[in-house]
Design a protein around this motif. Structure first.
Motif, short mmCIF file in Angstrom:
data_model
loop_
_atom_site.label_atom_id
_atom_site.label_comp_id
_atom_site.label_asym_id
_atom_site.label_seq_id
_atom_site.Cartn_x
_atom_site.Cartn_y
_atom_site.Cartn_z
N PHE A 105 96.02 18.60 32.56
CA PHE A 105 95.94 17.15 32.41
C PHE A 105 95.85 16.47 33.77
CE2 PHE A 105 97.32 13.19 30.00
CZ PHE A 105 96.18 13.20 29.19
N GLY A 106 94.92 16.98 34.58
CA GLY A 106 94.61 16.34 35.87
C GLY A 106 93.42 15.42 35.66
N THR A 107 92.61 15.24 36.70
CA THR A 107 91.47 14.32 36.63
C THR A 107 90.56 14.65 35.44
OG1 THR A 107 91.50 14.12 39.02
CG2 THR A 107 89.49 13.43 37.93
N VAL A 108 90.19 15.93 35.30
CA VAL A 108 89.24 16.31 34.25
C VAL A 108 89.87 16.19 32.86
CG1 VAL A 108 87.80 18.19 33.35
CG2 VAL A 108 87.92 17.79 35.82
N GLY A 109 91.08 16.73 32.70
CA GLY A 109 91.76 16.68 31.39
C GLY A 109 91.94 15.24 30.92
N LYS A 110 92.38 14.38 31.83
CA LYS A 110 92.60 12.96 31.46
C LYS A 110 91.27 12.30 31.11
CE LYS A 110 96.84 11.86 33.88
NZ LYS A 110 97.29 11.98 35.24
N GLY A 111 90.24 12.62 31.87
CA GLY A 111 88.91 12.05 31.61
C GLY A 111 88.42 12.41 30.21
N VAL A 112 88.65 13.66 29.82
CA VAL A 112 88.22 14.11 28.48
C VAL A 112 89.02 13.36 27.40
CG1 VAL A 112 88.18 16.10 26.91
CG2 VAL A 112 87.49 16.38 29.29
N HIS A 113 90.32 13.26 27.63
CA HIS A 113 91.21 12.59 26.66
C HIS A 113 90.77 11.14 26.45
CE1 HIS A 113 95.30 11.00 25.41
NE2 HIS A 113 95.01 11.93 24.51
N HIS A 114 90.57 10.41 27.58
CA HIS A 114 90.14 9.01 27.48
C HIS A 114 88.78 8.91 26.79
CE1 HIS A 114 92.67 7.79 31.25
NE2 HIS A 114 93.40 8.04 30.18
N SER A 115 87.86 9.78 27.18
CA SER A 115 86.47 9.66 26.66
C SER A 115 86.41 10.00 25.18
CB SER A 115 85.52 10.58 27.43
OG SER A 115 85.69 10.39 28.78
N LEU A 116 87.23 10.95 24.74
CA LEU A 116 87.22 11.27 23.30
C LEU A 116 87.68 10.06 22.50
CD1 LEU A 116 88.61 14.93 23.25
CD2 LEU A 116 86.33 14.20 22.59
N LYS A 117 88.61 9.29 23.10
CA LYS A 117 89.08 8.08 22.41
C LYS A 117 88.02 6.99 22.47
CE LYS A 117 94.03 8.30 22.60
NZ LYS A 117 95.24 7.81 23.23
N SER A 118 87.51 6.75 23.68
CA SER A 118 86.57 5.62 23.83
C SER A 118 85.26 5.86 23.07
CB SER A 118 86.29 5.34 25.31
OG SER A 118 85.70 6.47 25.91
N HIS A 119 84.92 7.14 22.85
CA HIS A 119 83.65 7.45 22.17
C HIS A 119 83.86 8.01 20.76
CE1 HIS A 119 82.13 6.67 26.09
NE2 HIS A 119 80.88 6.87 25.71
N GLN A 120 85.06 7.72 20.21
CA GLN A 120 85.42 8.30 18.92
C GLN A 120 84.40 7.98 17.81
OE1 GLN A 120 89.36 7.25 17.62
NE2 GLN A 120 89.69 9.39 17.10
N SER A 121 84.04 6.70 17.70
CA SER A 121 83.15 6.34 16.57
C SER A 121 81.76 6.92 16.79
CB SER A 121 83.12 4.83 16.36
OG SER A 121 82.67 4.23 17.53
N ARG A 122 81.34 6.97 18.04
CA ARG A 122 80.02 7.55 18.34
C ARG A 122 80.01 9.04 17.97
NH1 ARG A 122 75.26 7.10 19.05
NH2 ARG A 122 74.15 8.61 20.31
N LEU A 123 81.08 9.76 18.36
CA LEU A 123 81.18 11.19 18.05
C LEU A 123 81.20 11.42 16.53
CD1 LEU A 123 83.76 12.26 20.78
CD2 LEU A 123 81.40 13.04 20.62
N GLU A 124 81.92 10.53 15.86
CA GLU A 124 82.03 10.65 14.41
C GLU A 124 80.66 10.53 13.75
OE1 GLU A 124 85.81 8.78 13.36
OE2 GLU A 124 84.83 8.28 11.45
N LYS A 125 79.86 9.60 14.28
CA LYS A 125 78.51 9.41 13.73
C LYS A 125 77.65 10.64 13.98
CE LYS A 125 77.57 4.52 13.69
NZ LYS A 125 77.59 3.54 14.74
#
Ligand code: HSE
Length: 401
Positions: free
Chosen positions: A11-31
């Motif tokens: 959960f460093g730079t990369v891990g946190k980036g993935v966590h945030h991006s999965l949230k911010s792009h949740q609806s897009r990923l779902e589609k």
């Protein structure tokens, strides 16, 4: 609609980036995927440090066994560094039939082959887009090209930190150390920046590309790995006056003795596309037999570019592209280059009379065209030299040809 359950290791730079991006792009990923993507577990080294990241329904743990034993885990995202424990963790995941996505280039350069073989045996996928060139989709592009083309040569800027340092030294006149610190603060540099500056990071990325393109690792005997430490502010200034820029380049091609990998600082002329590639940008030039040369450019490091590559892989897991690479047979040495820049280091520049001099900057530096560079290097051990890539038509008043 079922969920796609993901665990993040590190959960460093990369891990946190993935966590945030999965949230911010949740609806897009779902589609795109037709299912929602959920982070169900995060592996950290130190629980106290990450206490504020604790969320309901997300296992925060220091114990990998707790993660691997979760039911319904679909994907493990590896955002830790170094060969171990990453390799062992991913092996265990694949054994259990869990897909993996990794950003760990050092581990993947050493163990990628075994992990891919194991994944194939278990019918799962290993995504490794984030191991090379950050957010630039170089792995998917190469996989796509290899379906029809044979790749003859790759030239690439693969370390954002080195490129950031070299361009800042030229543009802002900042010192090597100050620029390195900025790269660390921006999350570009490795935990140990020696890996960036001495070319190890770029070399690991070259190994990953070599295995993908040619199906083998580079020949160790002929590998060259040089860093950027020897490049002084003075060299950068001289190069600028000659219309040249330093770039830290990875060159990869298949020769008589297997795959040749060279990681070294070279000088780039204005005519070359890498001349404009500044800052943390990476660039990859792929020379193929059918389409010709394909070039990609984009952010090679940082939290969100790397997260973007990981999310792309997560999507590919649900719809993989099958690739049977068409490995290239030897087609001649693609490496020969005849333009070089010699820096005098305050000594008299006396080169053999039969050498074609393209430009000279007083007694400081000379641009030459020669096939005899090895002889010159042997005869003039105190000169510093760099290869020049690209056509060279530069003239300024200061340059005497
Ligand atoms: N330290 C690496 C770089 C990070 O600067 O390119 C991305 O791999």
């Amino acid at each position: 609609m079922s969920d796609l359950n993901i665990a993040i290791l590190g959960f460093g730079t990369v891990g946190k980036g993935v966590h945030h991006s999965l949230k911010s792009h949740q609806s897009r990923l779902e589609k795109v995927l037709g299912k929602s993507v959920r982070v169900v577990a995060i592996l950290v080294k130190n629980l106290e440090k990450h206490e504020q990241s604790r969320e309901d329904g997300v296992l925060l743990t220091t114990n990998y066994e707790e993660i691997i034993n979760l039911h319904d885990l679909d994907v493990i995202v590896d955002a830790i560094i170094g060969c171990e424990p990453g390799n062992s963790y991913l092996q265990k995941a694949l054994e259990k039939g869990i897909h993996v996505v990794t950003a760990n280039k050092e581990m993947f350069a050493h163990h990628g082959e075994e992990l891919l073989a194991l994944a194939q045996k278990k019918g799962v996928t290993v995504g490794f887009e984030a191991t090379v060139a950050g957010g630039v989709p170089v792995i998917q592009t190469i996989k796509q090209l290899l379906q029809v083309n044979r790749i003859q040569k790759v030239e690439a800027i693969l370390n954002g930190t080195s490129n950031f340092i070299l361009s800042s030294m030229r543009k802002d006149g900042h010192s090597f150390e100050a620029t390195l610190q900025a790269a660390q603060e921006n999350g570009y540099a490795e935990a140990d920046p020696t890996n960036d500056i001495e070319g190890y990071d770029a070399f690991y990325k070259g190994v990953v590309l070599s295995q993908l393109i040619f199906g083998e690792k580079p020949n160790e005997q002929s590998t060259i790995r040089k860093g950027i430490r020897e490049i002084t502010a003075d060299y950068v200034e001289c190069a600028d006056e000659l219309g040249l820029r330093f770039r830290h380049i990875v060159t990869l091609f298949k020769g008589n003795d297997g795959v040749q990998c060279r990681v070294e600082p070279v000088l780039i002329s204005m005519e070359h596309p890498f001349y404009q590639v500044d800052g943390v940008q990476n660039a990859v030039s792929i020379k193929t037999d059918l389409v010709g040369t394909v070039q990609l450019q984009g952010p090679g490091a940082g939290m969100y570019p790397t997260a973007s590559a990981i999310l792309e892989d997560i999507i590919q897991i649900s719809r993989p592209v099958s690739t049977e690479p068409a490995y290239l047979e030897y087609q001649g040495d693609a490496s020969s280059s005849s333009k070089w820049v010699f820096f005098s280091n305050n000594r008299k520049l006396e080169l053999p009379y039969d050498i074609k001099v393209l430009a000279r900057l007083s007694d400081k530096a000379v641009v030459v065209e020669t096939e005899e560079v090895e002889r010159i290097i042997l005869e003039h051990p105190l000169l510093t030299f760099f290869e020049l890539i690209g056509d060279y038509r530069h003239t300024t008043e200061k340059v005497i040809v």
